[in-house]
Design an enzyme around this catalytic site. Structure first.
Site, PDB file in Angstrom:
ATOM      1  N   GLU A  16      -4.821   0.718  -0.918  1.00 29.47           N
ATOM      2  CA  GLU A  16      -3.366   0.811  -0.855  1.00 29.47           C
ATOM      3  C   GLU A  16      -2.911   1.502   0.431  1.00 29.47           C
ATOM      4  O   GLU A  16      -1.830   2.083   0.497  1.00 29.47           O
ATOM      5  CB  GLU A  16      -2.845   1.541  -2.092  1.00 29.47           C
ATOM      6  CG  GLU A  16      -3.179   0.804  -3.384  1.00 29.47           C
ATOM      7  CD  GLU A  16      -2.784   1.575  -4.626  1.00 29.47           C
ATOM      8  OE1 GLU A  16      -1.572   1.648  -4.909  1.00 29.47           O
ATOM      9  OE2 GLU A  16      -3.661   2.099  -5.317  1.00 29.47           O
ATOM     10  N   SER A 186      -2.719  -0.308  -8.258  1.00 35.06           N
ATOM     11  CA  SER A 186      -2.126  -1.561  -7.772  1.00 35.06           C
ATOM     12  C   SER A 186      -2.792  -2.813  -8.336  1.00 35.06           C
ATOM     13  O   SER A 186      -2.857  -3.843  -7.674  1.00 35.06           O
ATOM     14  CB  SER A 186      -2.154  -1.615  -6.235  1.00 35.06           C
ATOM     15  OG  SER A 186      -1.186  -0.740  -5.710  1.00 35.06           O
ATOM     16  N   SER A 321      11.092   0.451  -3.976  1.00 37.16           N
ATOM     17  CA  SER A 321      10.186   0.736  -5.086  1.00 37.16           C
ATOM     18  C   SER A 321      10.974   1.142  -6.333  1.00 37.16           C
ATOM     19  O   SER A 321      12.095   1.661  -6.239  1.00 37.16           O
ATOM     20  CB  SER A 321       9.212   1.848  -4.715  1.00 37.16           C
ATOM     21  OG  SER A 321       8.370   1.457  -3.648  1.00 37.16           O
TER      22      SER A 321
END
Length: 354
Positions: A16, A186, A321
């Site tokens: 990530e 993720s 986000s």
């Protein structure tokens, strides 16, 4: 007034890495906003994919461009921190995934004896480890989907054990089910399986990422999320909902524009929304989180049941986000949110010293 020097720590050794850079850019912009620029000085620290720390012009260049350093030159000493690290007043780590939100960097920052944003070692490690997290949730009495924890040794070491293990999974959980490495973020290494052949392949793949694996029963439900902000007296945000057309919320769906839609606030009965908020605060306390977290749930609309899925103690922090958007709708704009997180870090450090 002397400005507080904020060590913005980003990049890292996980998959990530690029997401971390995007989050750091958003936080840097918030710290540069008018209401924060007089209070904080940004000191960027970029951790390359090989683990080497960069400060000064290199870190600033990555922050400005949003592009990771590809194939960095061999680092002379991974454990030699830039001299500027000694001048940091408060750290803002925004390292997603392993070696970032799993308690490892939190342990290092704790040894530095400088306050930092977010959960400590215990909260970070428990929030990252899907098996430990579920044990903590069960202890707190939070309802969850059925699951089974297995090890890499069970998958790889004994060909006689593996078929029996698959038999148990089919009997206990049925299909579809989800196979996940215990300590990755993720949706990396996660697979939705519907048959014995897919189950065997998914277990083998997950074992290549982690020595501990979790298998969860599938459920037909809406996926909703709640953001938490605070330390000992945390607050819960409004509820958001994620919808998508892919088979599940995988890495590509999460980070490709247009593949998922966020709805804030989620259209839910008031009683359900309040229940989710209460459960989010319980989950925050169950893992000993601090500062911030995003808690994800399944809402089984046909029965009215709410099941907790997971907690993320260092969620994505770009302007788009879910975490900052949930707080934006709840009345805390992005620059104020970043300011409050830094103040919460300082508050927690002061309480710890007493």
């Amino acid at each position: 007034m002397t400005k507080l020097r904020v060590g913005l720590l980003f990049g890292g050794r996980s998959g990530e890495h690029e997401v971390s850079i995007s989050s750091a850019r958003a936080i840097a912009n918030a710290l540069s906003a008018e209401q924060n620029s007089s209070k904080y000085e940004i000191l960027p620290f970029y951790i390359q994919k090989d683990g080497f720390w960069q400060a000064g012009e290199v870190a600033q260049q990555v922050l400005a461009s949003g592009a990771a350093i590809q194939n960095p030159a061999a680092s002379p000493n991974l454990w030699q921190f830039p001299p500027a690290a000694q001048t940091v007043d408060v750290w803002f780590p925004i390292l997603h995934g392993p070696n970032g939100e799993d308690g490892t960097i939190q342990g290092l920052l704790s040894l530095m004896q400088v306050p930092f944003v977010g959960s400590g070692v215990l909260g970070s490690a428990t929030g990252m480890d899907k098996i430990g997290m579920k044990v903590a949730f069960a202890q707190a009495g939070l309802p969850q989907v059925k699951y089974k924890a297995v090890t890499r040794a069970q998958v790889w070491s004994n060909p006689c054990v593996f078929p029996k293990l698959c038999d148990e999974i089919e009997s206990d959980l049925g299909y579809p089910c989800f196979v996940k490495p215990a300590n990755l973020g993720s949706s990396v290494g996660i697979a939705k399986v519907r048959s014995r052949q897919e189950l065997e392949a998914a277990l083998d793949n997950a074992a290549s990422y982690d020595r501990r694996i979790i298998i969860e029963a599938g459920v037909v439900a809406r996926e909703v999320e709640c953001a938490v902000l605070g330390n000992d007296q945390p607050q819960a945000s409004v509820i958001g909902e994620i919808t998508y057309k892919s088979d599940f919320y995988d890495y590509e769906t999460k980070y490709t524009a247009g593949l998922a839609d966020l709805f804030i606030p989620a259209v839910l009965p008031d009683a359900i929304a309040h229940q989710i908020q209460d459960m989010a605060l319980q989950a925050f306390a169950a893992v000993d989180a601090a500062g911030l977290a995003r808690v994800d749930f399944f809402y089984v609309e046909s029965t009215g049941e709410v099941l907790i899925n997971e907690i993320n103690t260092l969620p994505g922090f770009t302007a788009t986000s879910m975490y900052p958007q949930l707080w934006g709708y709840s009345g805390v704009p992005f620059p104020e949110l970043v300011d409050r997180l830094i103040q919460l870090a300082l508050e927690r450090d002061t309480v710890t010293e007493r």
